[in-house]
Design a protein around this motif. Structure first.
Motif, PDB file in Angstrom:
ATOM      1  N   TYR A  28       0.831  -1.196   0.000  1.00 30.95           N
ATOM      2  CA  TYR A  28       0.000   0.000   0.000  1.00 30.95           C
ATOM      3  C   TYR A  28       0.870   1.252   0.000  1.00 30.95           C
ATOM      4  O   TYR A  28       1.850   1.345   0.741  1.00 30.95           O
ATOM      5  N   GLU A  29       0.536   2.199  -0.861  1.00 34.52           N
ATOM      6  CA  GLU A  29       1.189   3.501  -0.915  1.00 34.52           C
ATOM      7  C   GLU A  29       0.116   4.550  -0.657  1.00 34.52           C
ATOM      8  O   GLU A  29      -0.846   4.639  -1.409  1.00 34.52           O
ATOM      9  N   GLY A  33      -0.319   5.810  -5.242  1.00 31.69           N
ATOM     10  CA  GLY A  33      -0.472   4.361  -5.263  1.00 31.69           C
ATOM     11  C   GLY A  33      -0.639   3.775  -6.643  1.00 31.69           C
ATOM     12  O   GLY A  33      -0.142   2.683  -6.919  1.00 31.69           O
ATOM     13  N   THR A  37       1.699   0.999  -8.304  1.00 31.34           N
ATOM     14  CA  THR A  37       1.107  -0.247  -8.796  1.00 31.34           C
ATOM     15  C   THR A  37       1.475  -0.476 -10.252  1.00 31.34           C
ATOM     16  O   THR A  37       1.860  -1.579 -10.643  1.00 31.34           O
TER      17      THR A  37
END
Length: 94
Positions: A28-29, A33, A37
């Motif tokens: 998770y960012e 994100g 990804t």
């Protein structure tokens, strides 16, 4: 770091329906994100779909699916829905 479970509802439903899919566990960012990804998967960020949770003036949820390289304007969303204020939902409610 938070990771998404391979036993999430989407994976469970796809498996039960016989839909072929591949699980990718990605860290998770909190910001950026979709770029993270896309880089992890080696695909263009436009191909990554993000889920955004907004709410209208009555605090009813609005679920928005958007390309990773695009942004949602709360003002434009409210105008399109004929609603007054629309805002990003508070994380604890989403």
């Amino acid at each position: 770091m938070t990771r998404i479970s391979a036993s999430c509802t989407g994976a469970t439903c796809c498996g039960a329906a016989g839909v072929a899919f591949e699980v990718h566990l990605i860290d998770y960012e909190p910001h950026g994100g979709t770029a993270h990804t896309a880089a992890t998967l080696g695909v263009d960020e436009h191909r990554v779909i993000k889920t955004l949770i907004f709410e209208d003036e009555a605090a009813d949820p609005l679920v928005i699916l958007m390309h990773g390289d695009r942004a949602v304007s709360a003002k434009a969303l409210a105008r399109a829905l004929g609603s007054k204020p629309v805002s990003v939902s508070v994380a604890r409610l989403a």
